[in-house]
Design a protein around this motif. Sequence first.
Motif, short mmCIF file in Angstrom:
data_model
loop_
_atom_site.label_atom_id
_atom_site.label_comp_id
_atom_site.label_asym_id
_atom_site.label_seq_id
_atom_site.Cartn_x
_atom_site.Cartn_y
_atom_site.Cartn_z
N ASN A 181 9.86 80.37 91.58
CA ASN A 181 9.23 79.32 90.78
C ASN A 181 10.30 78.32 90.33
OD1 ASN A 181 8.31 77.88 88.44
ND2 ASN A 181 6.62 79.31 88.27
N ASP A 183 9.79 75.47 88.61
CA ASP A 183 9.35 74.58 87.52
C ASP A 183 10.50 74.16 86.61
OD1 ASP A 183 6.80 74.93 88.45
OD2 ASP A 183 6.14 76.23 86.82
N HIS A 184 11.38 75.14 86.32
CA HIS A 184 12.39 74.84 85.30
C HIS A 184 13.56 74.03 85.82
CE1 HIS A 184 9.95 76.63 82.39
NE2 HIS A 184 10.00 77.84 82.92
N GLU A 229 0.41 76.74 91.49
CA GLU A 229 -0.23 77.24 90.26
C GLU A 229 -0.95 76.10 89.59
OE1 GLU A 229 2.32 79.00 87.40
OE2 GLU A 229 3.02 80.50 88.80
N VAL A 236 -4.38 79.71 86.75
CA VAL A 236 -3.81 80.24 85.51
C VAL A 236 -4.46 79.54 84.32
CG1 VAL A 236 -1.57 80.66 86.61
CG2 VAL A 236 -1.94 78.51 85.42
N THR A 248 5.00 78.37 77.71
CA THR A 248 4.76 78.74 79.10
C THR A 248 3.39 79.43 79.15
OG1 THR A 248 5.62 80.00 80.99
CG2 THR A 248 5.99 80.94 78.83
N PHE A 277 -4.52 84.78 88.13
CA PHE A 277 -3.49 85.36 87.25
C PHE A 277 -4.20 86.05 86.10
CE2 PHE A 277 -0.22 84.49 83.80
CZ PHE A 277 0.71 85.40 84.29
N GLU A 299 -2.77 88.04 90.66
CA GLU A 299 -1.39 88.15 90.19
C GLU A 299 -1.43 88.80 88.81
OE1 GLU A 299 1.23 84.75 90.56
OE2 GLU A 299 2.42 85.41 88.83
N GLY A 314 3.86 88.68 88.23
CA GLY A 314 4.90 87.76 87.76
C GLY A 314 4.78 87.43 86.30
N HIS A 315 5.81 86.84 85.79
CA HIS A 315 6.01 86.32 84.43
C HIS A 315 7.00 87.19 83.67
CE1 HIS A 315 5.45 84.02 80.82
NE2 HIS A 315 4.76 83.18 81.55
N GLY A 316 8.08 86.56 83.29
CA GLY A 316 9.10 87.23 82.47
C GLY A 316 9.95 88.23 83.23
N LEU A 317 9.84 88.26 84.55
CA LEU A 317 10.63 89.23 85.31
C LEU A 317 12.08 88.76 85.40
CD1 LEU A 317 8.08 90.18 88.11
CD2 LEU A 317 8.65 91.44 86.01
N ASN A 366 6.40 86.55 91.70
CA ASN A 366 6.76 85.16 91.41
C ASN A 366 7.69 85.11 90.21
OD1 ASN A 366 5.31 83.56 93.42
ND2 ASN A 366 3.53 84.63 92.57
N ILE A 367 8.89 84.63 90.46
CA ILE A 367 9.93 84.67 89.43
C ILE A 367 10.57 83.30 89.31
CG2 ILE A 367 12.03 85.84 88.67
CD1 ILE A 367 11.28 88.19 90.45
N GLY A 368 10.69 82.81 88.09
CA GLY A 368 11.25 81.48 87.90
C GLY A 368 12.40 81.44 86.92
N HIS A 369 12.09 81.62 85.64
CA HIS A 369 13.07 81.35 84.59
C HIS A 369 14.37 82.10 84.79
CE1 HIS A 369 14.81 81.36 80.50
NE2 HIS A 369 14.35 80.13 80.50
N1 PXP Z 1 3.53 83.63 87.54
C1 PXP Z 1 2.77 82.78 86.80
C2 PXP Z 1 1.30 82.80 86.99
C3 PXP Z 1 3.37 81.89 85.89
O1 PXP Z 1 2.59 81.06 85.15
C4 PXP Z 1 4.77 81.88 85.77
C5 PXP Z 1 5.42 80.92 84.83
O2 PXP Z 1 5.20 79.62 85.23
C6 PXP Z 1 5.51 82.75 86.58
C7 PXP Z 1 4.86 83.63 87.43
C8 PXP Z 1 7.00 82.80 86.50
O3 PXP Z 1 7.39 83.26 85.24
P1 PXP Z 1 8.91 83.25 84.84
O4 PXP Z 1 9.36 81.82 84.81
O5 PXP Z 1 8.92 83.89 83.49
O6 PXP Z 1 9.64 84.05 85.87
#
Ligand code: PXP
Length: 338
Positions: free
Chosen positions: A107, A109-110, A170, A192, A200, A231, A251, A289-292, A310-313
């Motif tokens: 991801n 986004d950031h 997303e 989502v 977020t 999601f 997800e 995903g989220h916070g991983l 799905n991993i971003g931050h």
């Molecule tokens: N999956 C979904 C549905 C999300 O909304 C997000 C955050 O945009 C992520 C995964 C990624 O989360 P993180 O940035 O905490 O890894």
Amino acid sequence: MSSLKRDLDRPIQGSPVILVASNPSNPGETDRPSHQVRPSFHGHRSLRCVEHPRRRLAPQAFASIPCPHLRGESFPLLLGPALAKLGVCFPIRPLANGMSMVELGVNIDHVATVRQARRTVEPDPVAAAVLAELGGADGITIHLREDRRHIQDRDVLILAQTLRTKMNFELSCAAQIVQIACDVMPQQATLVPEKRQEVTTEGGLDLRPKSQELLNAIAALKNSGILVSLFIDPDDQQVHLAKELGVEAIELHTGQYAEARGQEQLSQLQRLQQAAQLANDLGLKLHAGHGLTYQNVRPIAAIAGMRELNIGHSIVSRAVLVGMKEAVREMKLLLNTP
Ligand code: PXP
């Protein structure tokens, strides 16, 4: 028709961009490795296969390209609708034990968040996507929020034309954003919940009301040939409802697991495992995903049937730090080189 669709349809004369060519030579040739990953320079026209040799071949021509350097086997290739349009393919890689690997959706986004902090042009999420693909990302995830706080329409447009893996788009159920997704035709769309004030995405979709907006969004995306994922929180009722809604994937929201510690984290993991088992039993593709983070991801990747994380931050945070030394070294050099 959205303005994005008009831009997509306009012929593009290309300024060169870096891309990952996963099948750089003649795709018809089967006697040489076909999945070397290497950076190369293409104009946008060739990215759209206008001048690319693949363009002359029907998408089915890529259905089974041998990859001799990968254990000497032939690998099945999956053609998403947008990729098929571009004549691009990507492999499903089986493990030695016959199970599929867990795919990583990065991801970005950031990266866009940092750019938007100055409303400037850098760092460019498109460049980040190229480098993520070079690093082995199986897909690139972007969230086009209604308030456009990070990813912009321009990013979506260029990524749609340049990604060599897959796009996981997303989005909320808002009709205007759904229309953009239908125009761009990502391989996958993940619906989502979205609130303006949130930092977020907080929590999964609540599928119980089966809102008309949700039903419309799912129908529009499916009609465009896009794989739809929802999601949701790791909750049996939500998984059953996802199945009833006719989507292909879910997800699971790992945010509560990521925030918990000790025994509570174990309980959250069990919740995820149980919801995952149900999704497997119902034949739903399983994503999470989220916070991983680098510290907490492994138990989630080990959940039976997990196909995509799905991993971003965490990845973007690490990228800033591992790149800092080199960035400072380069600036120092500029200051002191006549
Ligand atoms: N999956 C979904 C549905 C999300 O909304 C997000 C955050 O945009 C992520 C995964 C990624 O989360 P993180 O940035 O905490 O890894």
